[in-house]
Each structure stands twice: as structure tokens, then as C-alpha cells.
Design a protein around this motif. Structure first.
Motif, PDB file in Angstrom:
ATOM      1  N   SER A 172     -60.296  -2.515  40.331  1.00  0.00           N
ATOM      2  CA  SER A 172     -61.706  -2.817  40.106  1.00  0.00           C
ATOM      3  C   SER A 172     -62.405  -1.542  39.641  1.00  0.00           C
ATOM      4  CB  SER A 172     -62.340  -3.321  41.393  1.00  0.00           C
ATOM      5  OG  SER A 172     -62.512  -2.255  42.291  1.00  0.00           O
ATOM      6  N   GLN A 173     -63.333  -1.721  38.753  1.00  0.00           N
ATOM      7  CA  GLN A 173     -64.013  -0.554  38.180  1.00  0.00           C
ATOM      8  C   GLN A 173     -65.472  -0.517  38.631  1.00  0.00           C
ATOM      9  OE1 GLN A 173     -64.010  -0.025  33.979  1.00  0.00           O
ATOM     10  NE2 GLN A 173     -61.813  -0.230  33.800  1.00  0.00           N
ATOM     11  N   THR A 174     -65.931   0.657  38.946  1.00  0.00           N
ATOM     12  CA  THR A 174     -67.347   0.836  39.295  1.00  0.00           C
ATOM     13  C   THR A 174     -67.853   2.112  38.650  1.00  0.00           C
ATOM     14  OG1 THR A 174     -66.717  -0.015  41.471  1.00  0.00           O
ATOM     15  CG2 THR A 174     -68.953   0.790  41.230  1.00  0.00           C
ATOM     16  N   VAL A 176     -70.260   5.107  38.686  1.00  0.00           N
ATOM     17  CA  VAL A 176     -71.066   5.821  39.680  1.00  0.00           C
ATOM     18  C   VAL A 176     -71.580   7.139  39.097  1.00  0.00           C
ATOM     19  CG1 VAL A 176     -70.030   4.888  41.782  1.00  0.00           C
ATOM     20  CG2 VAL A 176     -68.960   6.830  40.682  1.00  0.00           C
ATOM     21  N   LEU A 192     -64.993   4.655  38.808  1.00  0.00           N
ATOM     22  CA  LEU A 192     -64.124   4.595  39.988  1.00  0.00           C
ATOM     23  C   LEU A 192     -63.201   3.398  39.862  1.00  0.00           C
ATOM     24  CD1 LEU A 192     -66.169   5.143  43.256  1.00  0.00           C
ATOM     25  CD2 LEU A 192     -64.243   6.458  42.451  1.00  0.00           C
ATOM     26  N   ARG A 194     -60.451   1.163  41.894  1.00  0.00           N
ATOM     27  CA  ARG A 194     -59.992   0.942  43.267  1.00  0.00           C
ATOM     28  C   ARG A 194     -58.915  -0.124  43.301  1.00  0.00           C
ATOM     29  NH1 ARG A 194     -61.352  -2.232  47.960  1.00  0.00           N
ATOM     30  NH2 ARG A 194     -62.698  -3.558  46.705  1.00  0.00           N
ATOM     31  N   ASN A 197     -56.755   0.681  49.112  1.00  0.00           N
ATOM     32  CA  ASN A 197     -57.326   1.930  49.633  1.00  0.00           C
ATOM     33  C   ASN A 197     -57.115   3.111  48.694  1.00  0.00           C
ATOM     34  OD1 ASN A 197     -58.397   0.913  52.010  1.00  0.00           O
ATOM     35  ND2 ASN A 197     -56.419   1.008  53.032  1.00  0.00           N
ATOM     36  N   TRP A 199     -58.022   5.194  45.531  1.00  0.00           N
ATOM     37  CA  TRP A 199     -59.162   5.408  44.632  1.00  0.00           C
ATOM     38  C   TRP A 199     -58.766   6.368  43.539  1.00  0.00           C
ATOM     39  CZ3 TRP A 199     -63.797   2.885  45.439  1.00  0.00           C
ATOM     40  CH2 TRP A 199     -63.948   2.245  46.691  1.00  0.00           C
ATOM     41  N   LYS A 200     -59.216   6.045  42.362  1.00  0.00           N
ATOM     42  CA  LYS A 200     -58.994   6.949  41.237  1.00  0.00           C
ATOM     43  C   LYS A 200     -60.323   7.174  40.543  1.00  0.00           C
ATOM     44  CE  LYS A 200     -54.313   6.313  39.627  1.00  0.00           C
ATOM     45  NZ  LYS A 200     -53.576   5.922  38.429  1.00  0.00           N
ATOM     46  N   VAL A 201     -60.486   8.356  40.065  1.00  0.00           N
ATOM     47  CA  VAL A 201     -61.737   8.674  39.389  1.00  0.00           C
ATOM     48  C   VAL A 201     -61.455   9.012  37.935  1.00  0.00           C
ATOM     49  CG1 VAL A 201     -63.763  10.167  39.377  1.00  0.00           C
ATOM     50  CG2 VAL A 201     -62.709   9.549  41.528  1.00  0.00           C
ATOM     51  N   VAL A 267     -53.312   8.749  47.608  1.00  0.00           N
ATOM     52  CA  VAL A 267     -54.364   9.273  46.739  1.00  0.00           C
ATOM     53  C   VAL A 267     -53.967  10.649  46.248  1.00  0.00           C
ATOM     54  CG1 VAL A 267     -56.776   9.906  46.606  1.00  0.00           C
ATOM     55  CG2 VAL A 267     -56.068   8.023  48.074  1.00  0.00           C
TER      56      VAL A 267
ATOM     57  N   THR B 185     -71.015  -5.085  41.997  1.00  0.00           N
ATOM     58  CA  THR B 185     -70.202  -4.040  42.639  1.00  0.00           C
ATOM     59  C   THR B 185     -70.481  -3.961  44.134  1.00  0.00           C
ATOM     60  OG1 THR B 185     -71.894  -2.363  42.225  1.00  0.00           O
ATOM     61  CG2 THR B 185     -70.206  -2.649  40.527  1.00  0.00           C
ATOM     62  N   VAL B 188     -67.842  -2.752  46.770  1.00  0.00           N
ATOM     63  CA  VAL B 188     -67.420  -1.350  46.755  1.00  0.00           C
ATOM     64  C   VAL B 188     -68.309  -0.506  47.679  1.00  0.00           C
ATOM     65  CG1 VAL B 188     -67.123   0.658  45.246  1.00  0.00           C
ATOM     66  CG2 VAL B 188     -66.544  -1.606  44.422  1.00  0.00           C
ATOM     67  N   TRP B 189     -69.542  -0.934  47.813  1.00  0.00           N
ATOM     68  CA  TRP B 189     -70.499  -0.147  48.610  1.00  0.00           C
ATOM     69  C   TRP B 189     -70.466  -0.524  50.088  1.00  0.00           C
ATOM     70  CZ3 TRP B 189     -72.518   3.843  45.977  1.00  0.00           C
ATOM     71  CH2 TRP B 189     -72.445   3.763  44.582  1.00  0.00           C
ATOM     72  N   GLY B 216     -72.811  10.282  45.950  1.00  0.00           N
ATOM     73  CA  GLY B 216     -72.755   9.279  44.878  1.00  0.00           C
ATOM     74  C   GLY B 216     -71.584   8.322  45.051  1.00  0.00           C
ATOM     75  N   MET B 221     -65.281   4.226  50.415  1.00  0.00           N
ATOM     76  CA  MET B 221     -64.321   5.341  50.383  1.00  0.00           C
ATOM     77  C   MET B 221     -64.300   6.037  51.741  1.00  0.00           C
ATOM     78  SD  MET B 221     -64.877   7.076  46.661  1.00  0.00           S
ATOM     79  CE  MET B 221     -63.561   8.267  46.655  1.00  0.00           C
ATOM     80  N   SER B 225     -60.746  10.675  51.078  1.00  0.00           N
ATOM     81  CA  SER B 225     -60.749  10.381  49.634  1.00  0.00           C
ATOM     82  C   SER B 225     -61.888  11.096  48.931  1.00  0.00           C
ATOM     83  CB  SER B 225     -60.879   8.884  49.387  1.00  0.00           C
ATOM     84  OG  SER B 225     -59.792   8.214  49.938  1.00  0.00           O
ATOM     85  N   GLN B 228     -60.993  14.658  48.581  1.00  0.00           N
ATOM     86  CA  GLN B 228     -59.978  14.890  47.559  1.00  0.00           C
ATOM     87  C   GLN B 228     -60.503  14.746  46.140  1.00  0.00           C
ATOM     88  OE1 GLN B 228     -56.989  12.275  49.013  1.00  0.00           O
ATOM     89  NE2 GLN B 228     -56.129  13.812  50.367  1.00  0.00           N
ATOM     90  N   LYS B 229     -61.591  14.007  45.998  1.00  0.00           N
ATOM     91  CA  LYS B 229     -62.187  13.868  44.666  1.00  0.00           C
ATOM     92  C   LYS B 229     -63.152  15.013  44.349  1.00  0.00           C
ATOM     93  CE  LYS B 229     -60.165   9.939  44.325  1.00  0.00           C
ATOM     94  NZ  LYS B 229     -58.772  10.187  44.092  1.00  0.00           N
ATOM     95  N   LYS B 321     -78.752   3.030  42.035  1.00  0.00           N
ATOM     96  CA  LYS B 321     -77.617   3.790  42.566  1.00  0.00           C
ATOM     97  C   LYS B 321     -77.270   5.016  41.716  1.00  0.00           C
ATOM     98  CE  LYS B 321     -74.974   0.073  43.079  1.00  0.00           C
ATOM     99  NZ  LYS B 321     -75.908  -1.044  42.885  1.00  0.00           N
ATOM    100  N   ASN B 322     -77.796   5.054  40.506  1.00  0.00           N
ATOM    101  CA  ASN B 322     -77.576   6.248  39.686  1.00  0.00           C
ATOM    102  C   ASN B 322     -78.614   7.324  39.977  1.00  0.00           C
ATOM    103  OD1 ASN B 322     -75.314   5.299  38.224  1.00  0.00           O
ATOM    104  ND2 ASN B 322     -76.696   3.961  37.095  1.00  0.00           N
TER     105      ASN B 322
END
Lengths: 310, 388
Positions: A172-174, A176, A192, A194, A197, A199-201, A267, B185, B188-189, B216, B221, B225, B228-229, B321-322
Motif C-alpha cells: 500500500s502506498q501513502t 507523507v 511510504l 507498507r 509490518n 515499511w519502505k520509504v 526492515v 489512507t 495507515v494512520w 510526519g 509505524m 521503523s 531506521q528511516k 497531514k502535509n
């Protein structure tokens, strides 16, 4: 009771002279069928005459299409000049060909169902250019050392492609907006991905900020990539060093609990894997192909030479 | 309702002098006097400083400093904002309005009524202020750059509960939102407590100053995570951050610079987390106590952030959200400015440790071998059992 309320058509007030005088409600008098035919044929004849077509009783399109070519043949049009002089056998063929020609032109313009593509007019060939052109290297002609490297490159490129496809398929894409004050350019538009669990950015595609993409030091990635290309053109040490670093990293990570490991470590491992692909770029490896094989793999070495000369 | 002819010019002159006066006590009292007549509840200069601070959550000194910081970007644009009576807003008015919006947690209409303007003006002025403060105030929120600064930080952390060579505390909090059901979305939140939220990750120094923030990312998450991002993670992994002097604990035992975080983060050479499990040996229990006491700094800082800048405290109703991350950043910068200005208002506020009530600590079982050894040595050192 019902018969009283019913009004016969002849008795209808609509037919009374009073109402007929009113132009807005006046229905057009039904003309006799014969006169209609005459009238319509007249205007059609007038139209045909105005356009230079001979008058004929056959006014339907099919007949027109079948005969028009024959007629046109007689006239001195540019189309006919190319057609060889008519003889007995040509007349029929010519008519058929002409009809096909027009049918095809019409089918190009409108959707007219299945029409056999017999004519010289064909659909445009699809673009031969690849969306993401790849360097094609004839591996057999390369020396064994280079051959191995090229194989590694293609493997990596395939892996990268698979990852990208995965990203697009199941995740799924979001979109942000992320703020990270560790970088001078602290605001980013990110995508993002998903999958459970994991997550990739990724960077948002088509975003103006993409040009401004910066690395950890806040340097412009595009510029840095260019620099790298030039720098690593002459050395392949970078790859080995990077691989060694990755090996040591993978050794270091220890999972205490196998079950919960999936959540977090996946991850990290994935990001490490991605990093490996990103940093151990395919370009770098190809650059290390010796220039002695320049003729055989002209596409590759030319690019390298060009970038070195810049 | 347009401005009254002539009054605009008059106000403009007043503003030009007004801002200069802003720095002088007398001028700002004049401005405050004018403002107090206008706003509901009347903040009168005669009633003392306390009331000003309770309304705007900053001292007069800090207020003047913030005005000077944002004056250029805020006044660069030609758009003039006006009160309902047609008078245009001075810089001080605009800053006061934005601070009120960020600190009160009131709705746009509530703040608009308070100041005698319309809600659209409140929204626009606040947004302009947010953009200005992040443009001009970001130097208040940065990782310590000088050796002297980092040494001071380490020393202060050691003074808390004895953790040597510690450079910061990492923690996360959730900024709650109420999203539209039609939001695609929305899932996701949704965080682990079934709230829709945005994550704010902070690294805090011993003075409760934010040194690094990441925000953001959606509430779904987990803490690990988000870490790590972050670029902080990248820099630290590559040895470009927390790469200062190693501290010699005993002969042959050194410990590198590190930060501390709760069990939701992975154990890494540069990020020390507490021991997990029950019935731990004494050295480990003692270590965990000290570790927890040190971490309180971050919890208090986040609690203070939400306490003072209440716009991000409650549940935000369908926020953009932006834009929200930028509002959060502005609040963090303001939080740091208040500390940097050694604002008395800051000390007088009560200290609560609650910033994420109802959220239980996460558990991340990822551990690094080398980090695990370092933590053991640190635990032994703190309990005085490390062989010399």
C-alpha cells in the motif's frame, strides 16, 4: 360515461381551424412519400453536382464506395496517376483495392469493426525505444573476468527490478511529508510502502523536490552520482570495500527472539539490501570493463570514455 | 469588511514605530495596552507579566525576541491582515495571534473571537508564522556542533544518574488526529492504540532541548521503523554522528558516544536500551533504574511540549497531514527558544511526565552483539564492579 369523455381524432380540438392558425403548435403537413423522395433526391443531386460527382440513382454509401474509384479513375486526379493504365483485368482489382483503401482510411478514423488490413496503409509500429534502456553486452566476446562482473550486474539489475515491481504490486502506498532535522534540507515528500509490518520509504515520483534529493550529508545525490561515475570509472576498489562492509554488518546483527525478529529486522535487512543495490551501482561495475574490448562492447566503453573526457 | 480609509496608513506608521518600540519596554506596553483593549479577557500590562505569560505562554522578553526573529519573512509579503474593525495587524499582533493559536488549543473560531478577527485570518497568520519560524528559527533545533557543547551535555547527563559519555535521550510521542472516514489512507494512520496519529521522534539533551526531530510518519509505524528511516540512524551507522571521543571506563574498556532510549528501540552500539525481562541480577536492575531516570528528561520534554503548545496536545480535527509536521516543528522550535531564552515562565510550569497517556512501551528485540557487551560493561561500571 367513458364514451362522453373520449374524443375522436376528427372531433379533436387540435384539428380545429383556430388552433391550426397558431404557428407554434402547427404540425408540419405530412408530405406525400413520392414528393419527399423527389425532394430529397433533388438536394442530394444538387449536392453531388456541387461536389463534382456524376448524378446517379444509386445514392447509398456502399454503391458509392464500390463505384467511386472507377469513376475517379477517369478523372485526372493525383491518385490515379500512380495506378498503371487500365486494362480488362485491372478494372475489378482496382475497384476492390480502392474500396479497401477507403475502408481502411475510414476505419482509421472511426471504429468500424473488423476490417482486413490488406492495404499499404498500416498502423504505426509501436515505439522501438525502451522505457529504461539497458546496455546490451555480448558476454561471449568478453574476457572471463569481465564476463563474471557483467553477470553480477545483470543479476543485480534484475533484483532491483523485482523489488520495484514488488513495491508497485503488493504494497500500500501513502504520500507523507516528513521532517527530519538531521539534514539541512529538512523537509521531504516521501512515498511510504507498507506490506504488513515492513515499511519502505521512497521518493515521491514527479515531485519537484526529487531534484533536490540529498544524501546523509545534505549533498545533492544527483551531483554526487555524477562525481562517483567519474571517480569510479578508473577503480573497482569501491565495490569490494562496500561488499566487505555489508558482510561485517550482516554478521553483527543478532536476533534474540526469532518470532519478533521479523517485525524489526526485516526492515533493516531490506534496507541494507537496497543500500547494497543503490551504492554498488551497476554503472560502476560496467565502467571497469577494460577499454581493450572497446570495439566489441562499443556501447559500454563509449559511455565510459565520454564521461571520463568530460 | 475593508479597512477604514486613512486608518491603514496611520496603523502602518504605528507598526513601523511599533516594532521598534517592541524592543523597548515602553513601546511594547503601548502595544499591549492596545491589544488588551481589543482582546476578550483583557490582558492588561498593569496586571503584570504573569497574565501575559499565561495567555501567550512566553515571557515578554521571549515574545520580543520571537518578533525580531520572524519580522522579515512575515512582513515581506504584501498581504495585510486586519481586525474586524478594519485596523490592520501589526507584527506584534500577528505573532501574538499565532502564539495564541499554537498555545491555547482553541479552535480557529475561538482564537478569532478572542482577538476580534475572522477565522480565516487566524489560519493564514498562523501558517505564515509557522513558515517564518521554521525559516529563521531552525538554528535553535540542531545537533550540537562544537566539542565544547557536547562535553557540556555529557557532563550534565552524567550528573543526572551517572551515565557516562551519554549524548541524548531518544523518545517518541503520538500526535492524535481525527480523520475523515472517507480518507483512503486512514488505516495507515491507525496506531497500536486504535487512534489515528502522527509520530514525533525526538532526541533530547539534559536541558530538555530538542536536538533532533523526525515527524510526519504515520502512527502505524513502530518506533524502531521510524528510527531506521531517519537520517540520524544513517549518520550514526556510518559513524558520522556520535563519533566523538571514547570514554575509558577501565583498562582496556572504552565506551563510545551513545544515546539512550526505551525498549522500543533496537540495542545498537550508539543506542543503549534497558535490559529486558524480570528478575534481573542486581547490576542490571541498577542499570535499568539509572537508565530510566535519565530517560525521564525526554518524557518531561515531550510532556512540556504538549502542555505548552496545546494545539498538538489534543485530538486534531481533520488536519492537513502535509502541514501538520511543519506545525509540530514550529512548536518544537518555540519550545527550544523558550529554553534558550532562559524563560522564567518555563520553570514555573508544572512538570508532568505524561505525554502519551495510554500507550504502553513497545518492545524491540533486535540487539547488536557489540552493543550488548558495551551495555554489560556500562552496568558493571555503574555498580562499581568493573575490574580496574
Amino acid at each position: 360515461m367513458a364514451s362522453e369523455t373520449l374524443i375522436s381524432p376528427s372531433d379533436s380540438p387540435l384539428n380545429s381551424s383556430k388552433l391550426l392558425d397558431v404557428p407554434a403548435t402547427k404540425p408540419p403537413p405530412p408530405p406525400p412519400p413520392h414528393s419527399n423522395r423527389l425532394q430529397s433526391s433533388k438536394w442530394l443531386h444538387r449536392l453531388r453536382a456541387a461536389r463534382g460527382f456524376p448524378e446517379s440513382d444509386h445514392i447509398d454509401l456502399e454503391h458509392f464506395l464500390s463505384t467511386s474509384v472507377q469513376k475517379i479513375d477517369v478523372t485526372d486526379s493525383p491518385l490515379t496517376r500512380k495506378i498503371p493504365p487500365p486494362d480488362e483485368s485491372f478494372d475489378d482489382n482496382g475497384a476492390v483495392q480502392g474500396r479497401d483503401l477507403i475502408n481502411n482510411v475510414l476505419s482509421e478514423l472511426f471504429h468500424m469493426g473488423e476490417i482486413e488490413d490488406k492495404s499499404r496503409i498500416k498502423r504505426k509500429k509501436s515505439c522501438r525505444k525502451q522505457h529504461c534502456p539497458r546496455i546490451c553486452v555480448d558476454i561471449d566476446r568478453l574476457p572471463s573476468s569481465s564476463r563474471l562482473k557483467v553477470k553480477q550486474v545483470t543479476k543485480r539489475v534484475e533484483q532491483e527490478d523485482e523489488e520495484e515491481e514488488e513495491e508497485e504490486k503488493g504494497h500500500s502506498q501513502t504520500e507523507v511529508t516528513v521532517i527530519d532535522t538531521s539534514v539541512p534540507c529538512w523537509k521531504f515528500e516521501k512515498l511510504l510502502y507498507r506490506s504488513k509490518n515492513v515499511w519502505k520509504v521512497g521518493d515521491k515520483k514527479g515531485n519537484g523536490d526529487r531534484k533536490k534529493r540529498v544524501n546523509d550529508n545534505g549533498e545533492d545525490v544527483q551531483k554526487k552520482k555524477k562525481k562517483l561515475k567519474l571517480k569510479l570509472c578508473s577503480s573497482s576498489k569501491y565495490v569490494d570495500k562496500e561488499q566487505a562492509m555489508l558482510l561485517s554488518k550482516s554478521d553483527r546483527m543478532v536476533a534474540v527472539n526469532e518470532k519478533k525478529r521479523d517485525n524489526c529486522s526485516q526492515v533493516q535487512e531490506k534496507s541494507l539490501c537496497k543500500k547494497q543495490i543503490d551504492e554498488g551501482s551497476s554503472v560502476i561495475l560496467i565502467k571497469s570493463i577494460p577499454t581493450t574490448n572497446k570495439k566489441n562492447v562499443s556501447g559500454v566503453s563509449n559511455g565510459c570514455v565520454k564521461s571520463m573526457q568530460r | 469588511m475593508g479597512p477604514i480609509r486613512g486608518s491603514k496608513k496611520k496603523r502602518k506608521i504605528e507598526f513601523e514605530n511599533g516594532f521598534d518600540c517592541g524592543s523597548s519596554e515602553e513601546g511594547s506596553v503601548d502595544w499591549l495596552d492596545e491589544l488588551s483593549k481589543r482582546i476578550v479577557g483583557s490582558v492588561s500590562p498593569s496586571k503584570g507579566v504573569d497574565q501575559f505569560e499565561s495567555v501567550f505562554k512566553v515571557s515578554r522578553k521571549t515574545f520580543n525576541y520571537i518578533c525580531s526573529l520572524v519580522s522579515e519573512p512575515m512582513m515581506a509579503k504584501t498581504t495585510k491582515f486586519v481586525f474586524l474593525n478594519g485596523e490592520s495587524m501589526s507584527l506584534n499582533d500577528q505573532v501574538a495571534l499565532a502564539l495564541r493559536r499554537l498555545s491555547s488549543g482553541d479552535s480557529l473560531i475561538g482564537v478569532a473571537n478572542f482577538f476580534g478577527t475572522n477565522h480565516s485570518t487566524v489560519s493564514q497568520v498562523t501558517w505564515r508564522f509557522v513558515a517564518a519560524i521554521e525559516e529563521r528559527g531552525l538554528h535553535h533545533l540542531q545537533w550540537p556542533s562544537s566539542e565544547e557543547e557536547i562535553t557540556q551535555i555529557k557532563s550534565k547527563f552524567e550528573n543526572i544518574r551517572g551515565l557516562p559519555n551519554c549524548c541524548g535521550v531518544i523518545d517518541t510521542t503520538h500526535i492524535m488526529m481525527l480523520l475523515s472516514a472517507t480518507d483512503q489512507t486512514i488505516d495507515v494512520w491507525l496506531d497500536r492504540k486504535d487512534n489515528h496519529s502522527m509520530i514525533l521522534q525526538v532526541i533530547v539533551d539534559p536541558d530538555m532541548r530538542f536536538r533532533d526531530i523526525v515527524t510526519g510518519y504515520p502512527g502505524k509505524m513502530d518506533d524502531a521503523s521510524v528510527l531506521q528511516k531517519s537520517y540520524f540512524f544513517n549518520l550514526s551507522e556510518k559513524g558520522k554522528r556520535l563519533n566523538g571521543n571514547k570514554l575509558k571506563l577501565s583498562e582496556g574498556t572504552e565506551i563510545q558516544e551513545y544515546i539512550v532510549g526505551d525498549s522500543g528501540f533496537p540495542l545498537l552500539p550508539w543506542l543503549i536500551t534497558p535490559y529486558q525481562g524480570r528478575e534481573l541480577p542486581e547490576t542490571k536492575t541498577e542499570f535499568n533504574k539509572r537508565h530510566f531516570a535519565t530517560r525521564l528528561v525526554a518524557q518531561r520534554a515531550l510532556a512540556r511540549l504538549k502542555d505548552v503548545w496545546r494545539m498538538i496536545h489534543g485530538v486534531l480535527w481533520r488536519p492537513d497531514k502535509n502541514r501538520l509536521p511543519r506545525v509540530i516543528l514550529a512548536c518544537c522550535i518555540l519550545h527550544n527558544i523558550v529554553i534558550d531564552m532562559e524563560d522564567d515562565a518555563f520553570d514555573e510550569l508544572s512538570l508532568t511526565g505524561q505525554h502519551d497517556s495510554g500507550y504502553r512501551a513497545e518492545v524491540c528485540d533486535m540487539a547488536d552483539k557489540k552493543a550488548s557487551l558495551s551495555r554489560d560493561k556500562l552496568a558493571l561500571y555503574l555498580s562499581g564492579k568493573l575490574p580496574v
